[in-house]
Write a protein that holds these residues in place. Structure first.
Motif, mmCIF file in Angstrom:
data_model
loop_
_atom_site.group_PDB
_atom_site.id
_atom_site.type_symbol
_atom_site.label_atom_id
_atom_site.label_comp_id
_atom_site.label_asym_id
_atom_site.label_seq_id
_atom_site.Cartn_x
_atom_site.Cartn_y
_atom_site.Cartn_z
ATOM 1 N N ARG A 125 10.694 96.863 31.923
ATOM 2 C CA ARG A 125 10.297 96.883 30.427
ATOM 3 C C ARG A 125 8.887 97.604 30.519
ATOM 4 O O ARG A 125 8.309 97.650 31.579
ATOM 5 N N THR A 126 8.453 98.323 29.114
ATOM 6 C CA THR A 126 7.363 98.961 29.216
ATOM 7 C C THR A 126 6.446 98.692 27.970
ATOM 8 O O THR A 126 7.243 98.774 26.947
ATOM 9 N N TRP A 127 5.228 98.362 28.150
ATOM 10 C CA TRP A 127 4.378 98.624 27.181
ATOM 11 C C TRP A 127 3.700 99.980 27.123
ATOM 12 O O TRP A 127 3.116 100.288 27.938
ATOM 13 N N MET A 128 3.740 100.750 26.233
ATOM 14 C CA MET A 128 3.147 102.051 26.071
ATOM 15 C C MET A 128 1.601 101.742 25.779
ATOM 16 O O MET A 128 0.793 102.145 26.019
ATOM 17 N N VAL A 129 1.776 100.811 24.891
ATOM 18 C CA VAL A 129 0.197 100.240 24.262
ATOM 19 C C VAL A 129 0.427 98.900 23.748
ATOM 20 O O VAL A 129 1.157 98.547 23.053
#
Length: 231
Positions: A52-56
Motif C-alpha cells: 500500500r502507499t500513503w502519498m500524503v
C-alpha cells in the motif's frame, strides 16, 4: 470537510498510469491531532498491509509529521518531515508531495513542500525505479488509509490536484504575496496530461467528487450525504 467521526472519504479505482512519477498538491486544514491515530489524506491499496502507499498523511508517533510511505514487496520508500504541523485552529497548510523514483537519491526523488518550503526528511528509505502503488490499477482513496479503516483524515481539503507523470514544485500551485509575504493559492496552468490526473476544487460549485481537469476522473464520496458549499 472530512469528519472522521462520520467515516467520510472518497474513492476511485485507477487505470494503470505512471507509477514512478507524480505530484499531489492540496490545501489542508486540520481539525484534530493524529497523535492517537494516523490521518491519511491520499493513498493507494495494493491489496494488503505490505502493499500500500500513503502519498500524503500525518504520522501517529505523537509528532504530527507529514509522511510518504510505499510498502511494497520489492522494498519500501519512506520519508517524513522533521517539522511538525499542529495548527488545529483554522489555519491552512499547502502541501505538495512530488515523486520521481527514477532519481538516484531520495533528496531528488521524494520532495515534500509545506507553504512553498522544501521540508527536510527523516526516517528515509529509497529504492530507485520502484513502481509504487500510486497510479497502479487499484482503488485509491482520499481521506482514509486504504487498508486500515480507522485512519480517517479529520479536517478540510481544498484545491486538490494530482498530476500523473510529472514531478512538480509548489510554484505551480501557489505564490508568495509580495504585500503580506504569505503563501497563497494560484490556479494551476500546466498540462493535465496523464491517465489518472485529476483536479478537485472542493469549492461547493460542483459535486464533491467531480473531476475538473477535463479527464473525467470522478471520485465516489462515501458517507457525505451530499455537497455542502464552503465559505
Amino acid at each position: 470537510k472530512f469528519d472522521a467521526s462520520k467515516s467520510q472519504y472518497l474513492k476511485r479505482t485507477f487505470s494503470a498510469g505512471n507509477r514512478r512519477t507524480s505530484t499531489w498538491s492540496g490545501w489542508v486544514q486540520r481539525a484534530s491531532s493524529s497523535a492517537s491515530n494516523k490521518h491519511v489524506i491520499f493513498g493507494a491499496d495494493g491489496g494488503g498491509d505490505t502493499t500500500r502507499t500513503w502519498m500524503v498523511g500525518y504520522d501517529n508517533t505523537t509528532d504530527d509529521t507529514l509522511r510518504f510511505e510505499d510498502d511494497f514487496s520489492n522494498g519500501d520508500i519512506t520519508g517524513k518531515t522533521n517539522a511538525v504541523f499542529r495548527n488545529f485552529s483554522g489555519g491552512w497548510y499547502h502541501v505538495v508531495v512530488a515523486l520521481d523514483t527514477t532519481q538516484a537519491a531520495i533528496g531528488d526523488g521524494l520532495k515534500i513542500y509545506v507553504n512553498g518550503e522544501l521540508q527536510t526528511l527523516q526516517s528515509t528509505a529509497w529504492n530507485q525505479n520502484q513502481d509504487t502503488n500510486i497510479n497502479s490499477a487499484v482503488e485509491h482513496k482520499l481521506g482514509i488509509d486504504t487498508v486500515a479503516g480507522t485512519r480517517y483524515f479529520d479536517g478540510k481539503l481544498a484545491q486538490v490536484y494530482f498530476i500523473d507523470g510529472q514531478q512538480l514544485g509548489p510554484e505551480n500551485f501557489g505564490f508568495t504575496d509580495p504585500l503580506t509575504n504569505t503563501w497563497k493559492p494560484k490556479k494551476y496552468t500546466g498540462t493535465f496530461t496523464g491517465t489518472n490526473t485529476f483536479y478537485l476544487p472542493f469549492d461547493g460549485n460542483s459535486p464533491i467528487g467531480k473531476d475538473q481537469s477535463g479527464n473525467g476522473n470522478d471520485w465516489t464520496p462515501v458517507n457525505f450525504g451530499g455537497s455542502v458549499s464552503l465559505d
